[in-house]
Design an enzyme around this catalytic site. Sequence first.
Site, short mmCIF file in Angstrom:
data_model
loop_
_atom_site.label_atom_id
_atom_site.label_comp_id
_atom_site.label_asym_id
_atom_site.label_seq_id
_atom_site.Cartn_x
_atom_site.Cartn_y
_atom_site.Cartn_z
N LYS A 199 0.87 -1.33 -0.23
CA LYS A 199 -0.17 -0.20 0.02
C LYS A 199 0.86 1.24 0.00
O LYS A 199 1.79 1.35 0.97
CB LYS A 199 -1.09 0.09 1.10
CG LYS A 199 -1.67 1.52 1.15
CD LYS A 199 -2.91 1.17 2.32
CE LYS A 199 -3.53 2.48 2.65
NZ LYS A 199 -4.59 2.46 3.52
N LYS A 252 -2.27 -1.69 -3.85
CA LYS A 252 -2.85 -0.38 -3.60
C LYS A 252 -2.33 1.04 -3.75
O LYS A 252 -1.30 1.07 -2.97
CB LYS A 252 -3.80 -0.53 -2.51
CG LYS A 252 -4.84 0.83 -2.25
CD LYS A 252 -5.25 0.57 -0.63
CE LYS A 252 -6.07 1.89 -0.42
NZ LYS A 252 -6.66 1.93 0.95
C1 PBG Z 1 -7.34 3.26 5.58
C2 PBG Z 1 -7.89 3.20 4.21
C3 PBG Z 1 -7.65 4.21 3.28
C4 PBG Z 1 -8.08 3.51 1.96
C5 PBG Z 1 -8.68 2.37 2.41
N1 PBG Z 1 -8.29 2.09 3.64
C6 PBG Z 1 -7.07 5.47 3.39
C7 PBG Z 1 -5.61 5.78 3.39
O1 PBG Z 1 -4.74 4.87 3.65
O2 PBG Z 1 -5.44 6.97 3.68
C8 PBG Z 1 -8.04 4.49 0.73
C9 PBG Z 1 -9.29 3.75 -0.31
C10 PBG Z 1 -9.50 4.64 -1.40
O3 PBG Z 1 -8.80 5.83 -1.62
O4 PBG Z 1 -10.40 4.14 -2.07
N2 PBG Z 1 -6.24 3.56 6.07
#
Ligand code: PBG
Length: 326
Positions: A199, A252
Amino acid sequence: MDITDRPRRLRTDGVRGLVSETDVRAEDLIAPIFVDATIDDRLEIETMPGHERVPIDESVARTREVLDTGVGAVMLFGIPNSKDARGSRAWAEDGVVQRAVRRITAETDAYVLTDICLCEYTDHGHCGVIEENAATDPTVTVKNDPTLELIERIAVSHADAGAEMVAPSGMMDGMVGAIRGALDAAGHRNVSIMSYGAKYNSGFYGPFRHAADGAPAFGDRRHYQMDPANAREAVREVRLDVEQGADVLMVKPALAYLDIVAALRGAFDHPVAAYNVSGEYAMVRAAADRGWLSLEEVAYESLLSIKRAGADLILTYFAEDIADRL
Ligand code: PBG
């Protein structure tokens, strides 16, 4: 003309389907849904037109809308009724996700996944316990190991409520092993873990932070999420998750990281997931709303490219639009 190899021969309507290498099926998709404990009526998400936050009472109805399109899986995000420094509403038995999961699993056949993170639940908006001087000193950030204890509690509370797969998204070191241990100790051996292993610290999450009310009050997430400059590091990160018992490996965002999807596909035998995130949805949606491109065409092509890169499953805000079309 002396052309022997003519690829166009295989592009006629009769044969295109026979030679097509990749497809997108409704069964490949997971639809994210937002459940909000602070509202009584559905609320349109400004940064993601076409998506809403729903009250807990509407969580079953919202899930049925997804199921009606042929998509069988939902990923739940929660907006709690109150926030504090440790995010304690995230593991409350009567928390927003726990209540919604109980109802959805009791009343529908949906496969229910939950996002495990603290950023929607902490008053500072970071994904864990922060260091004392984090607000003033940008070089300090979320404490890793104390956060693991909280993540374990969240995972067990989601599984107790009926979640079938949990998806930790906080990028804490050791989070998969911690969750696996906690789930097993609580008798949830069959609850799976989809790790947001690769991520990235991405600007593409902008619309989501508005949707889920989880923007950091100060600083950013660069000390725990991955640096977009790094590809080899993703394989290393994900290998750690595999060693700790991850069942599904996630990348992601998706579209700007298709090289990472392909790399993980090659390096591991586990199912690979990609999260086609809020910013990827918002860009297409905004252009489509201006009539600049076709949402269905571009969304389908995007999902196809993610599958082609090697993903088996895709989390996407286009799930319903595309499944409807298929
Ligand atoms: C929680 C989380 C996030 C997303 C999914 N879980 C936000 C982040 O990490 O700031 C993002 C999902 C999206 O942008 O569709 N940590």
